[in-house]
Motif scaffolding. Structure first.
Motif, mmCIF file in Angstrom:
data_model
loop_
_atom_site.group_PDB
_atom_site.id
_atom_site.type_symbol
_atom_site.label_atom_id
_atom_site.label_comp_id
_atom_site.label_asym_id
_atom_site.label_seq_id
_atom_site.Cartn_x
_atom_site.Cartn_y
_atom_site.Cartn_z
ATOM 1 N N LEU A 42 40.278 32.159 35.185
ATOM 2 C CA LEU A 42 41.240 33.142 35.655
ATOM 3 C C LEU A 42 40.724 33.997 36.805
ATOM 4 O O LEU A 42 41.498 34.496 37.611
ATOM 5 N N SER A 43 39.387 34.179 36.852
ATOM 6 C CA SER A 43 38.831 35.137 37.792
ATOM 7 C C SER A 43 37.423 34.735 38.222
ATOM 8 O O SER A 43 36.719 34.012 37.509
ATOM 9 N N PHE A 44 37.016 35.232 39.379
ATOM 10 C CA PHE A 44 35.645 35.046 39.847
ATOM 11 C C PHE A 44 34.656 35.559 38.806
ATOM 12 O O PHE A 44 33.576 34.997 38.622
ATOM 13 N N SER A 45 35.026 36.617 38.096
ATOM 14 C CA SER A 45 34.114 37.261 37.149
ATOM 15 C C SER A 45 33.939 36.482 35.841
ATOM 16 O O SER A 45 33.127 36.878 35.002
ATOM 17 N N ASP A 46 34.670 35.382 35.647
ATOM 18 C CA ASP A 46 34.489 34.579 34.433
ATOM 19 C C ASP A 46 33.035 34.136 34.281
ATOM 20 O O ASP A 46 32.489 34.126 33.179
ATOM 21 N N SER A 47 32.424 33.765 35.407
ATOM 22 C CA SER A 47 31.043 33.277 35.381
ATOM 23 C C SER A 47 30.039 34.396 35.166
ATOM 24 O O SER A 47 28.845 34.132 34.996
ATOM 25 N N ILE A 48 30.513 35.631 35.181
ATOM 26 C CA ILE A 48 29.658 36.782 34.902
ATOM 27 C C ILE A 48 29.796 37.183 33.433
ATOM 28 O O ILE A 48 28.807 37.386 32.731
ATOM 29 N N PHE A 49 31.033 37.288 32.960
ATOM 30 C CA PHE A 49 31.266 37.785 31.613
ATOM 31 C C PHE A 49 30.851 36.799 30.522
ATOM 32 O O PHE A 49 30.361 37.211 29.469
ATOM 33 N N LEU A 50 31.053 35.505 30.756
ATOM 34 C CA LEU A 50 30.694 34.535 29.714
ATOM 35 C C LEU A 50 29.189 34.525 29.430
ATOM 36 O O LEU A 50 28.778 34.652 28.273
ATOM 37 N N PRO A 51 28.325 34.403 30.445
ATOM 38 C CA PRO A 51 26.881 34.467 30.150
ATOM 39 C C PRO A 51 26.461 35.811 29.577
ATOM 40 O O PRO A 51 25.472 35.893 28.829
ATOM 41 N N THR A 154 40.513 38.540 32.231
ATOM 42 C CA THR A 154 39.570 38.712 33.333
ATOM 43 C C THR A 154 40.293 38.755 34.681
ATOM 44 O O THR A 154 39.797 39.354 35.639
ATOM 45 N N ASP A 155 41.467 38.127 34.754
ATOM 46 C CA ASP A 155 42.245 38.183 35.991
ATOM 47 C C ASP A 155 42.826 39.573 36.226
ATOM 48 O O ASP A 155 43.086 39.960 37.369
ATOM 49 N N LYS A 156 43.014 40.332 35.158
ATOM 50 C CA LYS A 156 43.492 41.709 35.302
ATOM 51 C C LYS A 156 42.340 42.640 35.668
ATOM 52 O O LYS A 156 42.535 43.631 36.372
ATOM 53 N N ALA A 157 41.143 42.292 35.184
ATOM 54 C CA ALA A 157 39.972 43.089 35.545
ATOM 55 C C ALA A 157 39.568 42.856 36.996
ATOM 56 O O ALA A 157 39.179 43.787 37.704
ATOM 57 N N GLN A 158 39.677 41.600 37.444
ATOM 58 C CA GLN A 158 39.357 41.300 38.841
ATOM 59 C C GLN A 158 40.296 40.217 39.369
ATOM 60 O O GLN A 158 39.975 39.033 39.345
ATOM 61 N N PRO A 159 41.449 40.623 39.882
ATOM 62 C CA PRO A 159 42.391 39.655 40.451
ATOM 63 C C PRO A 159 41.779 38.925 41.646
ATOM 64 O O PRO A 159 40.858 39.430 42.294
ATOM 65 N N THR A 160 42.294 37.755 41.928
ATOM 66 C CA THR A 160 41.810 36.968 43.059
ATOM 67 C C THR A 160 41.937 37.764 44.353
ATOM 68 O O THR A 160 42.977 38.338 44.644
ATOM 69 N N GLY A 161 40.841 37.812 45.111
ATOM 70 C CA GLY A 161 40.830 38.523 46.377
ATOM 71 C C GLY A 161 40.412 39.973 46.285
ATOM 72 O O GLY A 161 40.199 40.625 47.308
ATOM 73 N N GLN A 162 40.295 40.494 45.074
ATOM 74 C CA GLN A 162 39.900 41.899 44.892
ATOM 75 C C GLN A 162 38.401 41.978 44.630
ATOM 76 O O GLN A 162 37.903 41.429 43.655
ATOM 77 N N LYS A 163 37.675 42.661 45.509
ATOM 78 C CA LYS A 163 36.220 42.724 45.392
ATOM 79 C C LYS A 163 35.765 43.744 44.360
ATOM 80 O O LYS A 163 34.823 43.503 43.609
#
Length: 277
Positions: A42-51, A154-163
């Motif tokens: 859903l989000s760029f941050s998926d690879s951060i939150f899962l680990p 996770t897409d609500k925490a960091q939508p695509t394009g939002q840094k």
């Protein structure tokens, strides 16, 4: 090692306080031995939150663009991605898919956890899209279980394009390991690979409660891009000097018409022959 420093000292404690990740099913992660974590994306941050919520290290296969940026910024970005446990791969298909397969297998051969996104890219609209069969091929070749993982909000925490992310809780749901040993030696059968992949995507749908769309996310992105370009052309044409006001108003109100003459509609199945990672 940078991975553990970022997770336990620099980033991990702060992220846990700010985002308060809720985890279900952590008991399904084996204490040792190789396994594939197949997650929705859903989000760029998926690879951060899962680990972040795992006791064990998780390695992801990330697109090579993250590692090839120019200058100091590019170097820092590449260093960060390596530090959070990501390996660069080329996702262009063909021989690149074989290289990605070898990269993933090298992680599994070491007895580690490998994170994969079967959809191949982030969802453009929070729905779950058709999985690519690379995850099935890797699981059969390595002889390891596949553990479905659903990222929530996770897409609500960091939508695509939002840094800069929004500070809000996120969730992770981990399902029971899926054993595909009954298909041992059949990693070259595309019908078997499709069946396994569809089973994985069904489990992800059940865990995530996402609506499932039986087309590739990349095809949907191309379709949306084509529609946006056509819409921009219509507005540009309607705003030309000499056009009647009602025509401009009609163009602003919405789309709703067929593709322009000579314009081919997006084919949602155009990537079927490139089914890979």
């Amino acid at each position: 090692m940078l991975y553990w420093f970022l997770k336990r000292v620099l980033l991990g404690p702060v992220l846990k306080v700010l985002f308060r990740p809720r985890v279900e099913g952590l008991e399904h992660i084996p204490e040792e031995g190789a396994a594939i974590l197949a997650s929705n994306h859903l989000s760029f941050s998926d690879s951060i939150f899962l680990p972040l919520v795992m006791e064990r290290r998780v390695t992801f296969l990330a697109k090579s663009d993250y590692f090839t940026g120019p200058g100091v910024k590019g170097w820092l970005t590449a260093a960060f991605f390596r530090g959070v446990g990501q390996l660069p791969i080329d996702r262009s298909g063909g021989k690149a898919s074989e290289a990605a397969l070898r990269a993933g297998l090298s992680v599994l051969e070491q007895g580690d956890l490998l994170g994969l996104y079967p959809e191949g890219t982030r969802s453009p609209d929070a729905r779950l899209y058709r999985g690519r069969t690379g995850v099935a091929r890797m699981a059969l070749t390595a002889g390891v279980p596949v553990i479905p993982v659903a990222m929530i909000d996770t897409d609500k925490a960091q939508p695509t394009g939002q840094k800069i992310p929004n500070i809000r809780p996120v969730g992770i749901k981990i399902g029971k390991p899926l054993d595909f040993s009954r298909y041992e030696g059949m990693e070259g059968d595309r019908f078997v690979l499709r069946s396994i992949t569809d089973e994985i995507m069904y489990e992800l749908m059940q865990l995530s409660d996402q609506e499932y769309v039986d087309m590739y996310a990349t095809s949907m992105k191309e379709k949306l891009l084509t529609k946006a370009k056509r819409r921009a052309r219509e507005l540009q044409e309607a705003a030309r000097p000499g056009r009647a006001v009602p025509e401009l108003e009609q163009a602003l109100e919405g789309d709703g018409r067929s593709p322009a003459a000579g314009e081919r509609p997006a084919d949602p199945w155009s990537e079927e022959s490139r089914d890979g990672l």
